[in-house]
Structure formats: structure tokens, C-alpha cells
Design a protein around this motif. Structure first.
Motif, mmCIF file in Angstrom:
data_model
loop_
_atom_site.group_PDB
_atom_site.id
_atom_site.type_symbol
_atom_site.label_atom_id
_atom_site.label_comp_id
_atom_site.label_asym_id
_atom_site.label_seq_id
_atom_site.Cartn_x
_atom_site.Cartn_y
_atom_site.Cartn_z
ATOM 1 N N ILE A 50 1.029 -1.239 0.038
ATOM 2 C CA ILE A 50 0.104 0.159 0.473
ATOM 3 C C ILE A 50 0.846 1.195 0.283
ATOM 4 C CG2 ILE A 50 -1.564 1.538 1.834
ATOM 5 C CD1 ILE A 50 -2.981 -0.997 2.071
ATOM 6 N N ALA A 51 2.133 0.836 1.090
ATOM 7 C CA ALA A 51 2.744 2.587 0.725
ATOM 8 C C ALA A 51 2.991 2.500 -0.245
ATOM 9 C CB ALA A 51 3.655 2.424 2.089
ATOM 10 N N ARG A 52 3.639 1.769 -1.118
ATOM 11 C CA ARG A 52 4.138 1.821 -2.515
ATOM 12 C C ARG A 52 3.244 2.063 -4.201
ATOM 13 N NH1 ARG A 52 7.283 0.075 1.124
ATOM 14 N NH2 ARG A 52 9.035 0.594 1.090
ATOM 15 N N GLY A 53 1.671 2.509 -3.240
ATOM 16 C CA GLY A 53 0.381 2.806 -4.650
ATOM 17 C C GLY A 53 0.001 1.486 -5.048
ATOM 18 N N HIS A 54 0.306 0.574 -4.494
ATOM 19 C CA HIS A 54 -0.473 -0.463 -5.135
ATOM 20 C C HIS A 54 -1.822 -0.679 -3.892
ATOM 21 C CE1 HIS A 54 2.663 -2.568 -6.786
ATOM 22 N NE2 HIS A 54 3.706 -1.993 -6.273
ATOM 23 N N LYS A 55 -2.805 -0.650 -4.852
ATOM 24 C CA LYS A 55 -4.361 -0.428 -4.028
ATOM 25 C C LYS A 55 -5.365 -2.421 -4.606
ATOM 26 C CE LYS A 55 -4.267 3.430 -3.255
ATOM 27 N NZ LYS A 55 -3.990 3.864 -1.723
ATOM 28 N N ARG A 56 -4.376 -2.735 -5.736
ATOM 29 C CA ARG A 56 -5.013 -4.192 -5.746
ATOM 30 C C ARG A 56 -4.074 -5.347 -5.661
ATOM 31 N NH1 ARG A 56 -9.687 -6.873 -7.747
ATOM 32 N NH2 ARG A 56 -10.159 -8.116 -8.913
ATOM 33 N N ILE A 57 -4.355 -5.905 -4.939
ATOM 34 C CA ILE A 57 -3.623 -6.917 -4.351
ATOM 35 C C ILE A 57 -3.715 -8.207 -4.436
ATOM 36 C CG2 ILE A 57 -1.140 -7.277 -2.391
ATOM 37 C CD1 ILE A 57 -1.508 -4.412 -1.397
ATOM 38 N N GLY A 58 -3.164 -9.166 -5.126
ATOM 39 C CA GLY A 58 -3.270 -10.437 -4.901
ATOM 40 C C GLY A 58 -3.100 -11.707 -4.438
ATOM 41 N N PHE A 59 -3.472 -12.314 -3.406
ATOM 42 C CA PHE A 59 -2.596 -13.570 -2.508
ATOM 43 C C PHE A 59 -3.195 -15.071 -3.675
ATOM 44 C CE2 PHE A 59 -2.341 -17.026 0.149
ATOM 45 C CZ PHE A 59 -1.280 -16.605 0.783
ATOM 46 N N VAL A 60 -1.561 -15.416 -4.420
ATOM 47 C CA VAL A 60 -1.529 -16.769 -4.934
ATOM 48 C C VAL A 60 -1.154 -17.500 -4.000
ATOM 49 C CG1 VAL A 60 -0.310 -17.468 -6.827
ATOM 50 C CG2 VAL A 60 -0.907 -15.418 -7.022
ATOM 51 N N HIS A 61 -2.169 -19.371 -4.524
ATOM 52 C CA HIS A 61 -1.675 -19.863 -3.259
ATOM 53 C C HIS A 61 -2.172 -21.023 -4.073
ATOM 54 C CE1 HIS A 61 -5.579 -19.950 -0.867
ATOM 55 N NE2 HIS A 61 -6.021 -18.567 -1.496
ATOM 56 N N GLY A 62 -2.404 -22.353 -3.522
ATOM 57 C CA GLY A 62 -2.669 -23.761 -4.740
ATOM 58 C C GLY A 62 -3.830 -23.817 -4.177
ATOM 59 N N SER A 63 -4.348 -25.760 -4.553
ATOM 60 C CA SER A 63 -5.600 -25.668 -4.146
ATOM 61 C C SER A 63 -6.039 -26.225 -2.732
ATOM 62 C CB SER A 63 -6.095 -26.810 -5.411
ATOM 63 O OG SER A 63 -4.860 -27.830 -5.006
#
Length: 327
Positions: free
Chosen positions: A168-181
Motif C-alpha cells: 500500500i505504501a508503494r501505491g498498490h491498491k489491488r493486490i492478489g494473494f496467490v496460493h494452491g488448491s
């Protein structure tokens, strides 16, 4: 000394050593290294060739039990094992390593041990056997809710929160969390921490990128139907982060110019890709040291026992080249 019909050759075959080495190790003769002697003794005990009483009469031993080989966590587990070994050596204990999920073998091991460290996932049968034997146990990894056992782990929730604030401090507003099944507790705690961090920003959001056999690329591109793509991805572990960077490059996306990527663990692979992976460093060896010290307290304390403890060691954010500031 034999408890059941297990031969020296069977022990040798399982360890990949000679029958001669097994014989000399179990008889206490020269000609084998200390490491080989401990491996042979551990396997002989596990298989039931040695009685628990015979092994318990030797130098007191801490036994580490892994359930199964896990390529994702193998580097972390080795760090933990090294931490336990270093601390045990300075305290006069030997360390024996086992890979088994069979309750009968676990019982053999437990009866000969001064204490047990369980690493990784273990089922209820193993837990029941250890409870029945009554030896002190510390778990490295996640436990069942209210499981009556000491636990040492990393601060997963806190780490996820820190990554959220960092992005967020670097300007990212939409963040994806990547994980497996597979839904694993530690990874979900990182996701919960990430979501918690984004509660401070009305414009920020988290989207899960969860995939199995269909692959990351299909799951990622499917997000287009839900709205704009994330500008940053937080991967559940470094191996996944390396895979994601490779897949993004294959899709024609540049890291970090088009999308930023963060991993978790700070394993060797994180520095072997371009750009090197920004990640969270787990103190694996220190987690092993903490587990041994907690176990030692349980084994030797004459004071009334405290309830089981949850000990979390704090990871460290490691900045490299895979994250870009926006705006």
C-alpha cells in the motif's frame, strides 16, 4: 535385542548403506561415522529391530519426526533441523531423524526418546500415540485448534499484514494473494493478515488467485472478468513466487514494470531468478533452536508445568527487485 524379525540387510537397504556398516554401527565398533551410527540406530529403532529400552540406555536423544517429504518446505525444514542439532550438541543430547507416519513406528521412537519434535503435518493417529506414551512434544508447524501441545512457528498473520502495508505504501491498491488448491493454516493466516492491512485503505482490495491443475495463468487471466488485474501479487511461498514470475514473463508481462511480486520464506530460489524476489525471511534455524529449548524446559523442569505454549518468531522483510512503486 531384537523386537521382531527385521534384518540388518533391511535396515541397510532403507538407508542406502552396506550391511557391514549397519552391523558395526549397532555393535558400537569403529569404522563408521558418528552420523551414520545415529542414522542406523534411529532406523533400527523405528523398524523395531532395537527395543526402546536398549536405545534409551544410550546417550539421551531428541527425535525429530517428519511425516513426509515436502519439496516446498524442505529448505526450511533443513534449517530447523540444523538449529535443533546445534543446540542439542551443546546440551549433551544426540539427535535422531525419522520420516514416518506409521503409528507403530512412532510409538517405537517415542518410547526411546527423551523428547519429540514433530515437523510439518501429522495426523491424529500420530498425536494419539505420542499422548499415550507421554513424552514431551514440541511441534514445528501449525497445530489443531486448542491442541494441547507446545508449538513454535513463524508469525504468519503479522507477516501478511506487513506485506499489505508495504505494498500500500508503494501505491498498490489491488493486490492478489496467490496460493494452491490445498488450504493450509499458515498460508491462510498470511492471507488474513494481508486483508487486515488493507482495511486501513478504502480504495484497496485483495483478490485470491487460487489454482490447481488448471495452472496459474488461467486463474490469473480469469480475474479480468471480475475487474481490473492486480498490480501486485503476494505468493504463499517462494517456490510459488518463482513459478509465478516465470509464468508472467511467458504471458508477456514484465516484473516489476507491469506487475510486482512478493514471496515468502527467503529460500535459495528467491535470489536465482531475475529480478530477485522481494520476500519474507523465516528464521528457520532459530525456530529449531527455540523448539529444542522449549522441549528441554519440559524435560528437565522441576517446577509445575505451564499450559501448552504458542511461540511465534518474527520474520524479516527482504527487499529486492521484484516490487515497483506506483505513482
Amino acid at each position: 535385542m531384537r523386537l521382531k524379525k527385521i534384518t540388518l540387510q533391511e535396515i541397510a537397504d532403507q538407508l542406502g548403506v552396506s550391511k557391514f556398516a549397519v552391523s558395526r554401527a549397532l555393535s558400537g565398533k569403529d569404522g563408521v561415522s558418528g552420523e551414520t551410527r545415529e542414522r542406523v540406530t534411529a532406523k533400527a529403532l523405528e523398524l523395531g529391530y532395537l527395543r526402546a529400552a536398549d536405545v534409551a540406555a544410550m546417550r539421551p536423544a531428541i527425535h525429530i519426526i517428519f511425516n513426509d517429504h515436502d519439496p516446498v518446505n524442505s529448505e526450511l525444514w533443513m534449517q530447523m533441523q540444523n538449529g535443533i542439532q546445534r543446540e542439542a550438541d551443546s546440551s549433551g543430547y544426540q539427535v535422531q531423524i525419522h520420516w514416518t507416519a506409521e503409528p507403530e513406528r512412532v510409538e517405537n521412537i517415542a518410547r526411546a526418546s527423551a523428547g519429540i519434535v514433530l515437523v510439518g503435518q501429522h495426523d491424529v493417529r500420530t498425536l494419539a500415540v505420542l499422548k499415550a506414551v507421554g513424552r514431551p512434544v514440541v511441534r514445528l508447524g501449525w497445530v489443531l485448534p486448542l491442541e494441547q501441545v507446545d508449538q513454535v512457528t513463524g508469525a504468519d498473520h503479522e507477516a501478511g499484514n506487513a506485506i499489505g502495508q508495504y505494498l500500500i505504501a508503494r501505491g498498490h491498491k489491488r493486490i492478489g494473494f496467490v496460493h494452491g488448491s490445498r488450504v493450509l493454516r499458515g498460508r491462510m493466516e498470511r492471507l488474513f493478515g494481508l486483508r487486515e492491512a488493507l482495511l486501513t485503505s478504502d480504495q484497496a482490495s485483495v483478490v485470491e488467485v487460487q489454482f490447481g491443475e488448471e495452472g496459474f495463468a488461467n486463474a490469473f487471466l480469469a480475474l479480468k472478468t471480475e475487474g481490473e488485474l492486480p498490480t501486485a501479487l503476494f505468493c504463499a511461498h517462494d517456490s510459488l513466487g518463482v513459478h509465478v514470475v516465470s509464468e508472467l514473463h511467458r504471458m508477456g508481462l514484465r516484473v516489476p514494470d507491469d506487475i510486482s511480486v512478493v514471496g515468502y520464506g527467503d529460500f535459495a530460489a528467491a535470489t536465482q531468478i531475475s529480478p530477485p524476489l522481494t520476500t519474507v525471511r523465516l528464521p528457520g534455524a532459530d525456530m529449531g533452536i527455540a523448539a529444542f529449548r522449549l522441549l528441554l524446559e519440559r524435560m528437565n523442569s522441576n517446577r509445575p508445568a505451564l499450559p501448552p505454549q504458542r511461540l511465534m518468531l518474527v520474520p524479516t522483510l527482504v527487499e529486492r527487485g521484484s516490487v515497483k512503486s506506483l505513482g
